[in-house]
Every structure is written in structure tokens, then in C-alpha cells.
Motif scaffolding. Structure first.
Motif, PDB file in Angstrom:
ATOM      1  N   LEU A 112       0.936  -1.142   0.051  1.00  0.00           N
ATOM      2  CA  LEU A 112      -0.015   0.102  -0.035  1.00  0.00           C
ATOM      3  C   LEU A 112       0.914   1.179   0.252  1.00  0.00           C
ATOM      4  O   LEU A 112       0.476   2.413  -0.647  1.00  0.00           O
ATOM      5  CB  LEU A 112      -0.820   0.114   1.354  1.00  0.00           C
ATOM      6  CG  LEU A 112      -2.144  -0.897   1.205  1.00  0.00           C
ATOM      7  CD1 LEU A 112      -2.825  -1.207   2.712  1.00  0.00           C
ATOM      8  CD2 LEU A 112      -3.061  -1.065  -0.042  1.00  0.00           C
ATOM      9  N   GLU A 113       2.107   1.289   0.829  1.00  0.00           N
ATOM     10  CA  GLU A 113       2.700   2.214   0.634  1.00  0.00           C
ATOM     11  C   GLU A 113       3.506   2.736  -0.502  1.00  0.00           C
ATOM     12  O   GLU A 113       3.596   3.729  -1.071  1.00  0.00           O
ATOM     13  CB  GLU A 113       3.922   2.356   1.813  1.00  0.00           C
ATOM     14  CG  GLU A 113       3.691   2.079   3.152  1.00  0.00           C
ATOM     15  CD  GLU A 113       3.210   0.670   3.425  1.00  0.00           C
ATOM     16  OE1 GLU A 113       3.509  -0.136   2.873  1.00  0.00           O
ATOM     17  OE2 GLU A 113       2.381   0.531   4.582  1.00  0.00           O
ATOM     18  N   GLU A 114       3.863   1.509  -1.327  1.00  0.00           N
ATOM     19  CA  GLU A 114       4.385   1.781  -2.677  1.00  0.00           C
ATOM     20  C   GLU A 114       3.272   2.133  -3.564  1.00  0.00           C
ATOM     21  O   GLU A 114       3.695   3.081  -4.642  1.00  0.00           O
ATOM     22  CB  GLU A 114       5.038   0.529  -3.408  1.00  0.00           C
ATOM     23  CG  GLU A 114       6.111  -0.096  -2.443  1.00  0.00           C
ATOM     24  CD  GLU A 114       6.537  -1.453  -2.876  1.00  0.00           C
ATOM     25  OE1 GLU A 114       7.664  -1.725  -2.738  1.00  0.00           O
ATOM     26  OE2 GLU A 114       5.704  -2.320  -3.163  1.00  0.00           O
ATOM     27  N   GLU A 120       1.303   9.276  -5.870  1.00  0.00           N
ATOM     28  CA  GLU A 120       1.811  10.878  -5.814  1.00  0.00           C
ATOM     29  C   GLU A 120       2.490  11.140  -6.946  1.00  0.00           C
ATOM     30  O   GLU A 120       2.526  12.422  -7.313  1.00  0.00           O
ATOM     31  CB  GLU A 120       2.347  11.012  -4.267  1.00  0.00           C
ATOM     32  CG  GLU A 120       2.908  12.208  -3.901  1.00  0.00           C
ATOM     33  CD  GLU A 120       3.544  12.171  -2.480  1.00  0.00           C
ATOM     34  OE1 GLU A 120       4.747  12.832  -2.377  1.00  0.00           O
ATOM     35  OE2 GLU A 120       2.960  11.587  -1.684  1.00  0.00           O
ATOM     36  N   ARG A 121       3.394  10.314  -7.457  1.00  0.00           N
ATOM     37  CA  ARG A 121       4.212  10.810  -8.490  1.00  0.00           C
ATOM     38  C   ARG A 121       3.689  10.883  -9.649  1.00  0.00           C
ATOM     39  O   ARG A 121       3.921  11.789 -10.438  1.00  0.00           O
ATOM     40  CB  ARG A 121       5.535   9.532  -8.575  1.00  0.00           C
ATOM     41  CG  ARG A 121       6.555   9.498  -7.599  1.00  0.00           C
ATOM     42  CD  ARG A 121       7.460   8.261  -7.799  1.00  0.00           C
ATOM     43  NE  ARG A 121       8.265   8.170  -6.983  1.00  0.00           N
ATOM     44  CZ  ARG A 121       9.234   7.196  -6.859  1.00  0.00           C
ATOM     45  NH1 ARG A 121       9.041   6.238  -7.730  1.00  0.00           N
ATOM     46  NH2 ARG A 121      10.409   7.009  -5.883  1.00  0.00           N
ATOM     47  N   SER A 183      12.327  15.668  -5.365  1.00  0.00           N
ATOM     48  CA  SER A 183      13.766  16.073  -5.822  1.00  0.00           C
ATOM     49  C   SER A 183      13.832  15.595  -7.172  1.00  0.00           C
ATOM     50  O   SER A 183      13.075  14.840  -7.979  1.00  0.00           O
ATOM     51  CB  SER A 183      14.528  15.172  -4.707  1.00  0.00           C
ATOM     52  OG  SER A 183      14.657  13.891  -4.977  1.00  0.00           O
ATOM     53  N   ARG A 184      15.093  15.902  -7.663  1.00  0.00           N
ATOM     54  CA  ARG A 184      15.657  15.616  -8.922  1.00  0.00           C
ATOM     55  C   ARG A 184      15.387  14.117  -9.202  1.00  0.00           C
ATOM     56  O   ARG A 184      15.012  13.407 -10.190  1.00  0.00           O
ATOM     57  CB  ARG A 184      16.802  16.359  -9.449  1.00  0.00           C
ATOM     58  CG  ARG A 184      17.268  16.190 -10.798  1.00  0.00           C
ATOM     59  CD  ARG A 184      18.365  16.988 -10.880  1.00  0.00           C
ATOM     60  NE  ARG A 184      18.162  18.249 -11.216  1.00  0.00           N
ATOM     61  CZ  ARG A 184      18.767  19.142 -12.220  1.00  0.00           C
ATOM     62  NH1 ARG A 184      19.945  18.333 -12.556  1.00  0.00           N
ATOM     63  NH2 ARG A 184      18.598  20.200 -12.781  1.00  0.00           N
ATOM     64  N   HIS A 185      16.095  13.318  -8.092  1.00  0.00           N
ATOM     65  CA  HIS A 185      15.996  11.816  -8.377  1.00  0.00           C
ATOM     66  C   HIS A 185      14.711  11.249  -8.249  1.00  0.00           C
ATOM     67  O   HIS A 185      14.566  10.476  -9.085  1.00  0.00           O
ATOM     68  CB  HIS A 185      16.810  11.511  -6.983  1.00  0.00           C
ATOM     69  CG  HIS A 185      17.088   9.983  -7.101  1.00  0.00           C
ATOM     70  ND1 HIS A 185      16.428   8.988  -7.658  1.00  0.00           N
ATOM     71  CD2 HIS A 185      18.194   9.229  -6.324  1.00  0.00           C
ATOM     72  CE1 HIS A 185      16.848   7.658  -7.393  1.00  0.00           C
ATOM     73  NE2 HIS A 185      17.869   7.812  -6.421  1.00  0.00           N
ATOM     74  N   ASP A 186      13.727  11.839  -7.562  1.00  0.00           N
ATOM     75  CA  ASP A 186      12.293  11.218  -7.523  1.00  0.00           C
ATOM     76  C   ASP A 186      11.793  11.259  -8.778  1.00  0.00           C
ATOM     77  O   ASP A 186      10.990  10.419  -9.330  1.00  0.00           O
ATOM     78  CB  ASP A 186      11.701  11.646  -6.485  1.00  0.00           C
ATOM     79  CG  ASP A 186      11.866  11.365  -5.073  1.00  0.00           C
ATOM     80  OD1 ASP A 186      12.477  10.506  -5.020  1.00  0.00           O
ATOM     81  OD2 ASP A 186      11.577  12.135  -4.183  1.00  0.00           O
ATOM     82  N   ALA A 188      13.207  11.552 -11.823  1.00  0.00           N
ATOM     83  CA  ALA A 188      13.858  10.674 -12.751  1.00  0.00           C
ATOM     84  C   ALA A 188      13.418   9.223 -12.529  1.00  0.00           C
ATOM     85  O   ALA A 188      13.269   8.616 -13.457  1.00  0.00           O
ATOM     86  CB  ALA A 188      15.496  10.699 -12.747  1.00  0.00           C
ATOM     87  N   ARG A 189      13.200   8.828 -11.244  1.00  0.00           N
ATOM     88  CA  ARG A 189      12.558   7.421 -11.082  1.00  0.00           C
ATOM     89  C   ARG A 189      11.291   7.302 -11.710  1.00  0.00           C
ATOM     90  O   ARG A 189      10.891   6.301 -11.894  1.00  0.00           O
ATOM     91  CB  ARG A 189      12.819   7.105  -9.598  1.00  0.00           C
ATOM     92  CG  ARG A 189      13.922   6.650  -9.207  1.00  0.00           C
ATOM     93  CD  ARG A 189      14.129   6.133  -7.800  1.00  0.00           C
ATOM     94  NE  ARG A 189      12.990   6.837  -6.862  1.00  0.00           N
ATOM     95  CZ  ARG A 189      12.892   6.564  -5.733  1.00  0.00           C
ATOM     96  NH1 ARG A 189      13.592   5.637  -4.855  1.00  0.00           N
ATOM     97  NH2 ARG A 189      12.005   7.348  -5.002  1.00  0.00           N
ATOM     98  N   THR A 190      10.511   8.516 -11.641  1.00  0.00           N
ATOM     99  CA  THR A 190       9.049   8.276 -12.143  1.00  0.00           C
ATOM    100  C   THR A 190       9.241   7.840 -13.474  1.00  0.00           C
ATOM    101  O   THR A 190       8.246   6.853 -13.713  1.00  0.00           O
ATOM    102  CB  THR A 190       8.356   9.627 -12.064  1.00  0.00           C
ATOM    103  OG1 THR A 190       8.479  10.068 -10.573  1.00  0.00           O
ATOM    104  CG2 THR A 190       7.064   9.647 -12.547  1.00  0.00           C
ATOM    105  N   LEU A 191       9.919   8.141 -14.190  1.00  0.00           N
ATOM    106  CA  LEU A 191       9.948   7.814 -15.675  1.00  0.00           C
ATOM    107  C   LEU A 191      10.828   6.513 -15.831  1.00  0.00           C
ATOM    108  O   LEU A 191      10.593   6.079 -17.077  1.00  0.00           O
ATOM    109  CB  LEU A 191      10.444   8.869 -16.428  1.00  0.00           C
ATOM    110  CG  LEU A 191       9.798  10.288 -16.442  1.00  0.00           C
ATOM    111  CD1 LEU A 191      10.762  11.090 -17.159  1.00  0.00           C
ATOM    112  CD2 LEU A 191       8.323   9.973 -17.032  1.00  0.00           C
ATOM    113  N   ALA A 192      11.645   5.948 -15.015  1.00  0.00           N
ATOM    114  CA  ALA A 192      12.454   5.019 -15.187  1.00  0.00           C
ATOM    115  C   ALA A 192      11.440   3.597 -15.011  1.00  0.00           C
ATOM    116  O   ALA A 192      10.608   3.474 -14.625  1.00  0.00           O
ATOM    117  CB  ALA A 192      13.667   4.951 -14.472  1.00  0.00           C
TER     118      ALA A 192
END
Length: 192
Positions: A112-114, A120-121, A183-186, A188-192
């Protein structure tokens, strides 16, 4: 219970096979028990042996009486070997799901957390999507939604494959800069 039929509806052949089974059934089961310990497996082996012997009923009737027990024993040995070989193949291709083994398998569903973090992303990406240049939108859509590789993208955008990697990196950076609250890292992870 062992069931067998003699090919050709030969009453003499059927009587011969019934007599053969009565005389050598104990020997057959003893030989099968030397190979496997399960009573049901023994019955399966003896059943297979009897089926094989029934196919050769005519040849068995012509054998000398002294050779018949040895022939029966070798048939049971061969069927037991075939049975054990088959069991080994089945064992290699199956997994026992008892004794708490199911806990070792990870659930394919995210927690559920994931799911909340992903939602949110996605909401953040949905807010900034219209702010992206159309070329970045199409590039990112083709890469991450349609799953096209860099070679296919290079053909669509009429550039070299090496240039496509840089274009993707720049598009992801623009997304990261536009994402609010992350953050910038988050981003980038949204699209990866």
C-alpha cells in the motif's frame, strides 16, 4: 487391482496371462518393492509390467518354463527404472508448495505504501505534463508507455541512436526540474 487384456481376444492367451500373474505376482511385487517403497507405486509398476507382458503373450507362451520367471523379473525391473526416471523428471519440473514454502514467494502486488508513493508521483507528473515541450512528451510517451527502444526512437526522430540517449536524458532532466515537491532523483525514477 491389476487389470490386463490380451490383444486379439484369444481365450488361451487370456488364460495363460492370468495363470502367469497368479504364479508370479508375489515375485513381481517383491521386485517392484526393491525399487520403490510406496505400495501404490509398486502397483503402478506391476500394472505397467503386465501390460507390457500382455503385448508379448504369444512370445511368452513359447518360452521355456525356466526362462519365464527371469523374463518377468527383467520386465518389472525395466518398468521400475522407467517409473523412477519419469518421477525424477516430474520432480525437476514441480515445486512442493507445502510446509510454509508459500511464504518464500514474494507477492507480485506492490504494498500500500508503494502504491501511495506511485500515485503521488503520477499526480505530480500529470500536473507538469502539459508544461513539457511536445517533442519531450512524444519522446517520453514512446519510450516509457509504448516501450520502444533507442533504435526505434532514433528512426522516428531521425537521429543517431547515440543521440537518442542524450535526448532522453535531457527530457528526463526537464521533467525533474518541473516536478514540484520532489527532488530531481524522484522525478527521474518516475519515468524509469
Amino acid at each position: 487391482m491389476i487389470v490386463f487384456t490380451v490383444p486379439g481376444d484369444d481365450p488361451a492367451g487370456t488364460a495363460f496371462m492370468q495363470d502367469l500373474y497368479r504364479r508370479y505376482s508375489r515375485l513381481m511385487f517383491a521386485e517392484a518393492l526393491r525399487r520403490v517403497s510406496n505400495r501404490q507405486d509398486c502397483e503402478d509398476i506391476v500394472q505397467d509390467a503386465m501390460e507390457s507382458l500382455c503385448q508379448k503373450a504369444d512370445a511368452l507362451r513359447e518360452l521355456p518354463a525356466a526362462a519365464l520367471p527371469a523374463y518377468v523379473v527383467y520386465t518389472v525391473k525395466n518398468k521400475a527404472t522407467d517409473f523412477l526416471r519419469h518421477q525424477a523428471v516430474v520432480g525437476r519440473h514441480t515445486a512442493d508448495l507445502g510446509d510454509g514454502c508459500l511464504e518464500d514467494f514474494q507477492s507480485p502486488a506492490p504494498s500500500l505504501e508503494e502504491l501511495a508513493e506511485l500515485r503521488e508521483r503520477l499526480d505530480g507528473l500529470g500536473r507538469i505534463w502539459p508544461m513539457l515541450p511536445e517533442e519531450d512528451q512524444e519522446l517520453l510517451y514512446r519510450k516509457y508507455v509504448l516501450g520502444q527502444d533507442n533504435g526505434e526512437l532514433a528512426e522516428v526522430f531521425h537521429c543517431r541512436r547515440d543521440s537518442m540517449r542524450m535526448r532522453l536524458t535531457r527530457a528526463r532532466r526537464r521533467v525533474a526540474e518541473l516536478m514540484k515537491g520532489g527532488s530531481r532523483h524522484d522525478a527521474a525514477r518516475t519515468l524509469a
